[in-house]
Design a protein around this motif. Sequence first.
Motif, mmCIF file in Angstrom:
data_model
loop_
_atom_site.group_PDB
_atom_site.id
_atom_site.type_symbol
_atom_site.label_atom_id
_atom_site.label_comp_id
_atom_site.label_asym_id
_atom_site.label_seq_id
_atom_site.Cartn_x
_atom_site.Cartn_y
_atom_site.Cartn_z
ATOM 1 N N ALA A 98 8.755 2.374 8.356
ATOM 2 C CA ALA A 98 9.879 3.288 8.136
ATOM 3 C C ALA A 98 10.505 3.061 6.764
ATOM 4 O O ALA A 98 10.880 4.014 6.076
ATOM 5 C CB ALA A 98 10.924 3.103 9.232
ATOM 6 N N ALA A 99 10.620 1.797 6.354
ATOM 7 C CA ALA A 99 11.174 1.502 5.033
ATOM 8 C C ALA A 99 10.299 2.094 3.933
ATOM 9 O O ALA A 99 10.800 2.677 2.966
ATOM 10 C CB ALA A 99 11.302 -0.008 4.849
ATOM 11 N N SER A 100 8.986 1.963 4.101
ATOM 12 C CA SER A 100 8.077 2.487 3.073
ATOM 13 C C SER A 100 8.108 4.004 3.025
ATOM 14 O O SER A 100 8.122 4.600 1.944
ATOM 15 C CB SER A 100 6.646 1.991 3.326
ATOM 16 N N LYS A 101 8.139 4.641 4.178
ATOM 17 C CA LYS A 101 8.140 6.111 4.196
ATOM 18 C C LYS A 101 9.508 6.674 3.819
ATOM 19 O O LYS A 101 9.617 7.784 3.292
ATOM 20 C CB LYS A 101 7.695 6.613 5.567
ATOM 21 N N GLY A 102 10.566 5.895 4.082
ATOM 22 C CA GLY A 102 11.882 6.288 3.598
ATOM 23 C C GLY A 102 11.937 6.227 2.081
ATOM 24 O O GLY A 102 12.566 7.065 1.425
ATOM 25 N N ALA A 103 11.266 5.238 1.510
ATOM 26 C CA ALA A 103 11.194 5.132 0.046
ATOM 27 C C ALA A 103 10.462 6.326 -0.545
ATOM 28 O O ALA A 103 10.876 6.886 -1.570
ATOM 29 C CB ALA A 103 10.492 3.832 -0.341
ATOM 30 N N ILE A 104 9.374 6.735 0.101
ATOM 31 C CA ILE A 104 8.618 7.902 -0.374
ATOM 32 C C ILE A 104 9.498 9.145 -0.325
ATOM 33 O O ILE A 104 9.522 9.948 -1.261
ATOM 34 C CB ILE A 104 7.359 8.110 0.488
ATOM 35 N N ILE B 140 0.828 -1.208 0.000
ATOM 36 C CA ILE B 140 0.000 0.000 0.000
ATOM 37 C C ILE B 140 0.865 1.262 0.000
ATOM 38 O O ILE B 140 0.637 2.192 -0.787
ATOM 39 C CB ILE B 140 -0.953 0.002 1.207
ATOM 40 N N ASN B 141 1.875 1.288 0.869
ATOM 41 C CA ASN B 141 2.638 2.520 1.079
ATOM 42 C C ASN B 141 3.653 2.839 -0.019
ATOM 43 O O ASN B 141 4.052 3.989 -0.175
ATOM 44 C CB ASN B 141 3.367 2.465 2.422
ATOM 45 N N ILE B 142 4.086 1.831 -0.770
ATOM 46 C CA ILE B 142 5.039 2.092 -1.860
ATOM 47 C C ILE B 142 4.417 1.780 -3.217
ATOM 48 O O ILE B 142 4.233 2.671 -4.042
ATOM 49 C CB ILE B 142 6.342 1.274 -1.695
ATOM 50 N N ARG B 143 4.068 0.496 -3.416
ATOM 51 C CA ARG B 143 3.556 0.123 -4.736
ATOM 52 C C ARG B 143 2.272 0.867 -5.080
ATOM 53 O O ARG B 143 2.082 1.333 -6.202
ATOM 54 C CB ARG B 143 3.310 -1.396 -4.814
ATOM 55 N N GLY B 144 1.380 0.977 -4.099
ATOM 56 C CA GLY B 144 0.123 1.676 -4.340
ATOM 57 C C GLY B 144 0.317 3.139 -4.698
ATOM 58 O O GLY B 144 -0.397 3.687 -5.542
ATOM 59 N N VAL B 145 1.286 3.774 -4.044
ATOM 60 C CA VAL B 145 1.588 5.186 -4.327
ATOM 61 C C VAL B 145 2.134 5.344 -5.750
ATOM 62 O O VAL B 145 1.683 6.200 -6.519
ATOM 63 C CB VAL B 145 2.602 5.733 -3.298
ATOM 64 N N ILE B 146 3.113 4.512 -6.093
ATOM 65 C CA ILE B 146 3.709 4.601 -7.431
ATOM 66 C C ILE B 146 2.665 4.300 -8.505
ATOM 67 O O ILE B 146 2.617 4.968 -9.555
ATOM 68 C CB ILE B 146 4.906 3.638 -7.547
ATOM 69 N N ASP B 147 1.812 3.317 -8.247
ATOM 70 C CA ASP B 147 0.795 2.935 -9.221
ATOM 71 C C ASP B 147 -0.165 4.090 -9.491
ATOM 72 O O ASP B 147 -0.487 4.401 -10.641
ATOM 73 C CB ASP B 147 0.030 1.719 -8.701
ATOM 74 N N LEU B 148 -0.631 4.728 -8.418
ATOM 75 C CA LEU B 148 -1.551 5.855 -8.588
ATOM 76 C C LEU B 148 -0.903 6.979 -9.387
ATOM 77 O O LEU B 148 -1.512 7.542 -10.311
ATOM 78 C CB LEU B 148 -1.992 6.379 -7.220
ATOM 79 N N ILE B 149 0.338 7.293 -9.070
ATOM 80 C CA ILE B 149 1.032 8.375 -9.769
ATOM 81 C C ILE B 149 1.205 8.052 -11.249
ATOM 82 O O ILE B 149 0.912 8.877 -12.120
ATOM 83 C CB ILE B 149 2.409 8.641 -9.121
ATOM 84 N N ARG B 150 1.653 6.842 -11.549
ATOM 85 C CA ARG B 150 1.934 6.495 -12.944
ATOM 86 C C ARG B 150 0.665 6.513 -13.794
ATOM 87 O O ARG B 150 0.703 6.877 -14.968
ATOM 88 C CB ARG B 150 2.643 5.144 -13.040
ATOM 89 N N LEU B 151 -0.469 6.149 -13.191
ATOM 90 C CA LEU B 151 -1.725 6.141 -13.938
ATOM 91 C C LEU B 151 -2.272 7.551 -14.164
ATOM 92 O O LEU B 151 -2.955 7.801 -15.163
ATOM 93 C CB LEU B 151 -2.766 5.290 -13.202
ATOM 94 N N CYS B 152 -1.972 8.463 -13.247
ATOM 95 C CA CYS B 152 -2.446 9.846 -13.380
ATOM 96 C C CYS B 152 -1.553 10.691 -14.293
ATOM 97 O O CYS B 152 -2.027 11.645 -14.918
ATOM 98 C CB CYS B 152 -2.531 10.512 -12.005
ATOM 99 N N LEU B 153 -0.275 10.346 -14.372
ATOM 100 C CA LEU B 153 0.681 11.189 -15.096
ATOM 101 C C LEU B 153 0.336 11.451 -16.564
ATOM 102 O O LEU B 153 0.464 12.597 -17.014
ATOM 103 C CB LEU B 153 2.090 10.589 -14.993
ATOM 104 N N PRO B 154 -0.098 10.457 -17.350
ATOM 105 C CA PRO B 154 -0.386 10.748 -18.760
ATOM 106 C C PRO B 154 -1.448 11.831 -18.945
ATOM 107 O O PRO B 154 -1.448 12.530 -19.958
ATOM 108 C CB PRO B 154 -0.876 9.398 -19.300
ATOM 109 N N HIS B 155 -2.313 11.979 -17.952
ATOM 110 C CA HIS B 155 -3.360 13.008 -18.030
ATOM 111 C C HIS B 155 -2.811 14.376 -17.639
ATOM 112 O O HIS B 155 -3.305 15.396 -18.101
ATOM 113 C CB HIS B 155 -4.526 12.617 -17.116
#
Length: 263
Positions: free
Chosen positions: A169-175, A119-134
């Motif tokens: 902490a690992a997930s938020k460090g990745a963010i 949720i904290n890493i993959r979900g964030v990246i997924d949402l961003i990548r899907l919104c970016l083309p728009h």
Amino acid sequence: MHIKDRSFVISGGASGLGEATVRDLHAHGGYIAILDLNVDNGERIVRELGADRTSFFEVDISDPESTASAVKKAMTWIKTTGKPIGGVIPAAGVGMPGKLIDRHNEPIPLDRLEFVLNINIRGVIDLIRLCLPHMTTTEPTPDDKERGVIVLVSSSAAFDGQPGQLAYAASKGAIRSMALVLARDLAMYGIRCVAIAPGYFESAMTAAMSQKVRSSLERVLEFPARPGKGTDFAQMVRHCVENVMLNGECVRLDGATRMPSRM
């Protein structure tokens, strides 16, 4: 970037810091697509704020198909409003504390770690990548040629991770680490990326803590000597949207508090 008459996609927008951000950006003229798993809360917020500038889309951010469907519906709604997408705020996140090995010398179940990281890493990246083309195809602002901004939600745990916070902490460090990379990757499109690292804030996650843990956290607060409020966080998000020079950085929002190694 001006908030008025621009659309913002906010995951985790039906509660906590996400909801506070929804309300603040809406109050400043924004159009808000609320993505969340909590249907009751999401629909309640739309009723309160009005369906002319808010819409709710149910999503399980841990499920790629659910995320893709929600983004598709959100972008269709944004298109009907005629207000271009100006920002993405992936505010959905989970904690689930646990040490890597317990007092019985047993390793933590892998699914507990995967739940947080998914949720904290993959979900964030997924949402961003899907919104970016728009976002990359919107009309840029006339002055700085800006098209939009991504505001990430990190945590003080990215800097001062406490015992039992390994996955979190690992997930938020990745963010935190993603902010500069995204800023550099998206500079050619006029899209910025800023991360905010809240400290001890009033939220659903901290509300689930025991009174003992809450009291221990409150003892190490500097100034102000209180937990952060949703309005404090939302104000910082708004500043990240409006100040074009904020880019590639992770801003600590913690009142100078540094989390101790032991509670």
